[in-house]
Write a protein that holds these residues in place. Sequence first.
Motif, short mmCIF file in Angstrom:
data_model
loop_
_atom_site.label_atom_id
_atom_site.label_comp_id
_atom_site.label_asym_id
_atom_site.label_seq_id
_atom_site.Cartn_x
_atom_site.Cartn_y
_atom_site.Cartn_z
N ALA A 52 0.86 -1.20 0.00
CA ALA A 52 0.00 0.00 0.00
C ALA A 52 0.89 1.24 0.00
O ALA A 52 1.73 1.41 0.89
N ASP A 53 0.70 2.08 -1.00
CA ASP A 53 1.37 3.39 -1.01
C ASP A 53 0.65 4.33 -0.06
O ASP A 53 1.21 5.30 0.42
N GLY A 54 -0.62 4.02 0.21
CA GLY A 54 -1.43 4.85 1.10
C GLY A 54 -2.86 4.93 0.61
O GLY A 54 -3.34 4.00 -0.05
N TYR A 55 -3.52 6.02 0.92
CA TYR A 55 -4.90 6.19 0.47
C TYR A 55 -5.18 7.67 0.20
O TYR A 55 -4.43 8.55 0.63
N LEU A 56 -6.25 7.86 -0.54
CA LEU A 56 -6.63 9.19 -0.97
C LEU A 56 -8.12 9.36 -0.70
O LEU A 56 -8.90 8.43 -0.96
N ASP A 57 -8.53 10.48 -0.14
CA ASP A 57 -9.96 10.76 0.03
C ASP A 57 -10.42 11.65 -1.12
O ASP A 57 -9.99 12.79 -1.22
N LEU A 58 -11.25 11.08 -1.99
CA LEU A 58 -11.69 11.82 -3.18
C LEU A 58 -13.13 12.30 -3.02
O LEU A 58 -14.00 11.52 -2.64
N ASP A 59 -13.34 13.54 -3.34
CA ASP A 59 -14.69 14.11 -3.31
C ASP A 59 -15.54 13.37 -4.36
O ASP A 59 -15.22 13.36 -5.54
N ARG A 60 -16.63 12.76 -3.87
CA ARG A 60 -17.44 11.91 -4.76
C ARG A 60 -18.00 12.69 -5.94
O ARG A 60 -17.95 12.24 -7.07
N GLN A 61 -18.56 13.86 -5.65
CA GLN A 61 -19.22 14.64 -6.70
C GLN A 61 -18.22 15.15 -7.73
O GLN A 61 -18.47 15.10 -8.93
N ALA A 62 -17.06 15.61 -7.25
CA ALA A 62 -16.08 16.19 -8.16
C ALA A 62 -15.38 15.13 -9.01
O ALA A 62 -15.14 15.34 -10.19
N PHE A 63 -15.09 13.98 -8.40
CA PHE A 63 -14.29 12.99 -9.12
C PHE A 63 -15.12 11.94 -9.85
O PHE A 63 -14.63 11.27 -10.74
N PHE A 64 -16.37 11.78 -9.44
CA PHE A 64 -17.27 10.86 -10.15
C PHE A 64 -18.49 11.65 -10.61
O PHE A 64 -19.56 11.56 -10.01
N PRO A 65 -18.32 12.45 -11.66
CA PRO A 65 -19.38 13.38 -12.04
C PRO A 65 -20.70 12.71 -12.40
O PRO A 65 -21.76 13.31 -12.24
N GLN A 66 -20.66 11.44 -12.89
CA GLN A 66 -21.93 10.80 -13.29
C GLN A 66 -22.63 10.13 -12.12
O GLN A 66 -23.73 9.60 -12.27
N VAL A 67 -21.99 10.13 -10.96
CA VAL A 67 -22.54 9.38 -9.84
C VAL A 67 -23.82 10.02 -9.31
O VAL A 67 -23.88 11.22 -9.08
N ASP A 68 -24.83 9.20 -9.14
CA ASP A 68 -26.07 9.63 -8.51
C ASP A 68 -25.88 9.54 -7.00
O ASP A 68 -25.55 8.47 -6.47
N ARG A 69 -26.05 10.67 -6.32
CA ARG A 69 -25.73 10.74 -4.88
C ARG A 69 -26.52 9.71 -4.07
O ARG A 69 -25.95 8.98 -3.25
N GLY A 70 -27.84 9.64 -4.33
CA GLY A 70 -28.68 8.72 -3.55
C GLY A 70 -28.28 7.27 -3.77
O GLY A 70 -28.14 6.49 -2.82
N ASP A 71 -28.05 6.93 -5.04
CA ASP A 71 -27.68 5.57 -5.38
C ASP A 71 -26.32 5.21 -4.77
O ASP A 71 -26.11 4.10 -4.27
N SER A 72 -25.38 6.17 -4.81
CA SER A 72 -24.06 5.87 -4.27
C SER A 72 -24.09 5.81 -2.74
O SER A 72 -23.40 4.99 -2.13
N ASP A 73 -24.96 6.61 -2.10
CA ASP A 73 -25.14 6.51 -0.64
C ASP A 73 -25.61 5.09 -0.29
O ASP A 73 -25.11 4.47 0.64
N ARG A 74 -26.58 4.62 -1.06
CA ARG A 74 -27.16 3.30 -0.80
C ARG A 74 -26.07 2.21 -0.94
O ARG A 74 -25.96 1.31 -0.10
N LEU A 75 -25.24 2.34 -1.99
CA LEU A 75 -24.18 1.34 -2.20
C LEU A 75 -23.12 1.39 -1.10
O LEU A 75 -22.65 0.36 -0.63
N LEU A 76 -22.78 2.61 -0.69
CA LEU A 76 -21.77 2.75 0.38
C LEU A 76 -22.31 2.15 1.68
O LEU A 76 -21.61 1.43 2.38
N GLU A 77 -23.58 2.46 1.97
CA GLU A 77 -24.20 1.90 3.18
C GLU A 77 -24.23 0.38 3.12
O GLU A 77 -23.90 -0.30 4.09
#
Length: 321
Positions: A52-77
């Motif tokens: 592991a080189d490490g990790y990066l915290d990426l802003d969901r909206q900025a880096f995954f522009p097509q992502v639907d917030r509700g759908d991605s919340d559901r998947l993360l949960e």
Amino acid sequence: MLTNRRNFLATSSAAVLAANLSIPARATAPFAGAVIPVYRHRVGDIEITAIADGYLDLDRQAFFPQVDRGDSDRLLEANFQPTGKAIRVSVNAFLVNTGERLILIDSGTIPGFAPSLAKLPARLQAAGVSPDQIDTVLMTHLHPDHIGALLGPDGKPRFAKAEFILADAEWKFWSDEGIASRAPKDFQPMFAAAQSAGRSYEKVARYLTKNGEVVKGIESVGLPGHTPGHTGYLISSGKDSLLIWGDVVHATALQFTHPEWSIAFDTDQSQAASTRRAIFDRAAADRLPVAGMHLDFPSFGHVIREGADYRFTPAIWRLDE
Ligand SMILES: [Zn+2]
């Protein structure tokens, strides 16, 4: 006599217990923190080490522009992950010991991105490997989270004894001054970093023009879209194999269900999505084990087809020697 001896033992145990009870029953050792994230995995006679080189915290909206917030919340949960603004992304590199060659596939992030990154040089050392032992460097592509350790603090090649191998299309893209000058201003530093790393290894570089054997036991697999020359490496030994697929997936919890969700860094977003779907299909149909630079560390696992979607099943850690 025996009874007495038993009594004596019982009494002395009680004394020891009593003495121990006078010590506060509180752990005083400091927390040790994370284990050194280095994990070894065998593919036939070949040893693969995920680092592991490490990790990066990426802003969901900025880096995954097509992502639907509700759908991605559901998947993360559903994946027991936080649903905050940022999504945590692993950055991994792999060391491959074929018995004949000691190969590094990618090299983590260039220093200065985030304090959670650029740990590869220290962790390589912790894994017992010095840069001079590496005789081959294979690149999936030339983004700054992959070329990080190529140059040492002195600006010279860190892997001074290594052959440097990458797709011809990849080097042509990043070294093209015309493309570089037309790129958005934000991307200019990426071109500069790729050029300086790539030029430093030009004398020992081998540029791949087609899919096929790169070194004994390893084949290149073109996976264009994330970058023009983005390449995976298929490692085979005996009946075992493993595809290290570079940046096919950045968000493990999201992109197996939504292969059409591309990251903003994909040079060609729709090509990246169709490459992702095609390689998911192949891995699922062939039951081909995969690993990746941004799948959650240590990243080994299988792709499973579920109707029109896919699912990732992480491999169980194998403890055989
Ligand atoms: Zn990457």
